[in-house]
Write an enzyme that holds these catalytic residues in place. Structure first.
Site, mmCIF file in Angstrom:
data_model
loop_
_atom_site.group_PDB
_atom_site.id
_atom_site.type_symbol
_atom_site.label_atom_id
_atom_site.label_comp_id
_atom_site.label_asym_id
_atom_site.label_seq_id
_atom_site.Cartn_x
_atom_site.Cartn_y
_atom_site.Cartn_z
ATOM 1 N N LYS A 129 0.866 -4.805 -2.344
ATOM 2 C CA LYS A 129 1.249 -5.024 -3.990
ATOM 3 C C LYS A 129 0.017 -5.225 -4.736
ATOM 4 O O LYS A 129 -0.416 -6.181 -4.322
ATOM 5 C CB LYS A 129 2.371 -6.101 -3.461
ATOM 6 C CG LYS A 129 3.504 -5.040 -2.517
ATOM 7 C CD LYS A 129 4.609 -6.518 -2.336
ATOM 8 C CE LYS A 129 5.907 -6.207 -2.392
ATOM 9 N NZ LYS A 129 6.949 -6.802 -2.544
ATOM 10 N N LYS A 143 -5.025 -7.690 -5.573
ATOM 11 C CA LYS A 143 -4.383 -6.636 -4.553
ATOM 12 C C LYS A 143 -3.882 -7.458 -3.310
ATOM 13 O O LYS A 143 -4.893 -7.297 -2.594
ATOM 14 C CB LYS A 143 -5.431 -5.218 -4.303
ATOM 15 C CG LYS A 143 -4.519 -4.180 -2.839
ATOM 16 C CD LYS A 143 -5.589 -2.825 -3.363
ATOM 17 C CE LYS A 143 -4.307 -1.613 -2.896
ATOM 18 N NZ LYS A 143 -5.624 -0.206 -2.304
ATOM 19 N N ASP A 154 -7.879 10.144 -1.995
ATOM 20 C CA ASP A 154 -6.349 9.391 -2.764
ATOM 21 C C ASP A 154 -6.900 10.357 -4.006
ATOM 22 O O ASP A 154 -6.030 8.966 -5.023
ATOM 23 C CB ASP A 154 -6.152 8.409 -2.579
ATOM 24 C CG ASP A 154 -4.376 8.718 -2.950
ATOM 25 O OD1 ASP A 154 -3.987 9.854 -3.062
ATOM 26 O OD2 ASP A 154 -3.972 7.809 -2.476
#
Length: 296
Positions: free
Chosen positions: A40, A56, A154
């Site tokens: 999150k 984070k 990613d």
């Protein structure tokens, strides 16, 4: 010893960067949170200075599940990787560690702007004058990651944060990143965002940094024409199966006005066979060097 041997022998990262943080004593957290795959994200205002940061907070269970596939390989954790990145197009990480409540955290600079995915999904016209600038910045950020000896794994619009004026962006999120070493390039690590996954990841084949170039190609394609190369609507892992079953739609079909040289760069990145893609990010930058800033 090589570079990584020396680094790992010290337990990874700088000992001065790992912290034990009393979060509530030092920061006021914005009530809104943004959920990622394994974390999150909150905006944190430092009580003493009023400065804004991004923090984070990692999900311990999901983090442990991801890390277990690298058991015995002494893989650096996300904070250790992120704090090594020092580039104007990569979000700066200041520290990482564990809170007094036992949460793993990463403290980084706060970039006030939307995710590139939001801008693309909205087909925001504000992007159009700056697309070539943003493309160059994307490639430069990936080049910097590779030069540091890592594979991001990613690359996708969600992991680029744009400034409000659309003239600059920054790469974020090293949660899936691994060292660019043989033991981390073996088949089996099927991670990433499905619609942006390279075929070798989906098919559990050996990988290297060229998997980031494939994902970059999909991201460039979407920025340039607001369409997906495979016109995918499925966002599950099944979507990625088509990435080596049929060729991508030629970007010129969507953008006949696009400069052919830029179209060629994008389509080369989307080759199913890594050997047919550009050799590295530097090769892409060289190919883009002679293109004018207004051709995208």
């Amino acid at each position: 010893m090589g570079l990584f041997d020396k680094w790992f022998s010290k337990g990874g990262g700088s000992s001065g960067s790992r912290k034990k943080l009393d979060l509530s004593a030092k920061y006021e957290l914005d009530r809104h949170s943004f959920s990622g795959t394994m974390s999150k994200f909150r905006v944190a205002r430092e009580i003493k200075t009023g400065e804004l940061y991004g923090i984070k907070l990692l999900d311990s269970e999901k983090r442990a599940y991801f890390e277990q596939r690298f058991k015995g390989l002494n893989k650096p954790e996300e904070g250790e990787i992120a704090i090594q990145m020092d580039h104007p197009n990569i979000v700066k990480t200041f520290e990482y560690g564990t809170t007094t409540k036992g949460e793993h955290y990463i403290l980084m600079e706060y970039v006030c702007g939307p995710g590139l995915n939001t801008l693309i999904n909205d087909k925001n016209p504000g992007l159009i004058p700056y697309r070539m600038t943003l493309l160059n910045q994307m490639v430069q950020s990936i080049e910097a990651v590779h030069d540091k000896g890592f594979i991001h794994r990613d690359i996708c619009p969600r992991n680029f944060i744009s400034y409000d004026d659309f003239k600059k962006l920054k790469l974020i999120d090293f949660g899936l990143s691994v060292p660019d070493l043989p033991e981390f390039r073996t088949p089996g690590n099927r991670t990433g965002t499905p619609q942006y996954m390279a075929p070798e990841v989906v098919r559990r084949r050996p990988t290297d940094k060229r998997l980031d170039l494939f994902s970059l190609g999909v991201t460039m394609y979407k920025l340039l024409c607001f369409e997906h190369p495979w016109e995918a609507t499925d966002t599950s892992g099944l979507a990625a199966l088509s990435h080596d079953q049929r060729p991508a739609t030629n970007i010129m079909n969507h953008r006949p006005d696009l400069h052919p040289a830029l179209a060629k760069i994008v389509m080369k990145c989307l080759e199913a066979n890594p050997d047919n893609r550009p050799k590295d990010a530097k090769a892409i930058l060289r190919a883009m060097a002679d293109l004018k800033s207004d051709i995208a």
